[in-house]
Design an enzyme around this catalytic site. Sequence first.
Site, PDB file in Angstrom:
ATOM      1  CG  ASP A  29      -1.698   1.198   1.221  1.00  0.00           C
ATOM      2  OD1 ASP A  29      -2.085   1.422   0.408  1.00  0.00           O
ATOM      3  OD2 ASP A  29      -1.975   1.727   2.642  1.00  0.00           O
ATOM      4  CG  ASP A  31      -1.576   7.585   0.222  1.00  0.00           C
ATOM      5  OD1 ASP A  31      -1.140   9.173   1.123  1.00  0.00           O
ATOM      6  OD2 ASP A  31      -2.511   7.364  -0.616  1.00  0.00           O
ATOM      7  CG  ASP A 208      -2.718   2.177   6.535  1.00  0.00           C
ATOM      8  OD1 ASP A 208      -2.692   3.210   7.089  1.00  0.00           O
ATOM      9  OD2 ASP A 208      -2.731   2.365   5.454  1.00  0.00           O
TER      10      ASP A 208
END
Length: 260
Positions: A29, A31, A208
């Site tokens: 991922d 961001d 996240d």
Amino acid sequence: MASTKDTSGSLPPLSRDHLALSQVAFLLDFDGTLVDIASSPESVVVPSGLKESLLRLRQACGDALAVISGRPVTQIDEFLGDIPFAVAGEHGIAVRHRPGGPIERAALPPVPGEWLREAQGLVASLPGTRLERKIGGFVLHYRAAPEAEAELRRVAEAWVAPTNGQFHVQAAKMAWEIRPAGIDKGYAVHLLMENAPFAGRRPVFVGDDVTDEDGMKAAVSLGGLGLRIPADFATPASFRAWLASLVPEAPENAASGGSK
């Protein structure tokens, strides 16, 4: 390498002494994982040294490095250039399998125009909320108005309920995303892992957010790892440090400041 914890409760080996890079594919991922979360998507900063770490990692794992993001592919290119071998954007809706290759797009149901009109009126009536348009759907942000969370969810779920599963409401960080069902980061993981240089390797997916859970589950289902910030790495900075530790910078480069 089936999950973040084995049946004995201990963490799997995560150092370069145990992680055979020739057998691993990294699907990451952006961001909140590779870069820190910023106040707005456009204000994200790529930390010093990240591009160099990713380039060394890509070379060490035979190009099996991909970024899977909610952003469009073109935005990832703006931040990272051609460092990732493959990029999946818009949570799997758009996938580019190799540098310079075409961007393949999943077939999507049309978003009803009345949803967008109602969404515009809704955010106008709730100060601090924001509408973000995306191909295939849209996002209702409430970071600046947390008290609007329940109302935004109620309206979003009322929109998708009559669609017979064509659309669903996806939780994100201080946002609700209305998106096509079945096209997600897990879909992107499976798609990328079907082709070289990813095929035959064990995927390591790191994210996240709630939107990353599909990618984690897909990686585990393929015999790999699904890791999450902050459960497995306290912060994006600690994750970046781990990535850098997998393929340390050569001493001669470190002494001269590294290649750029």
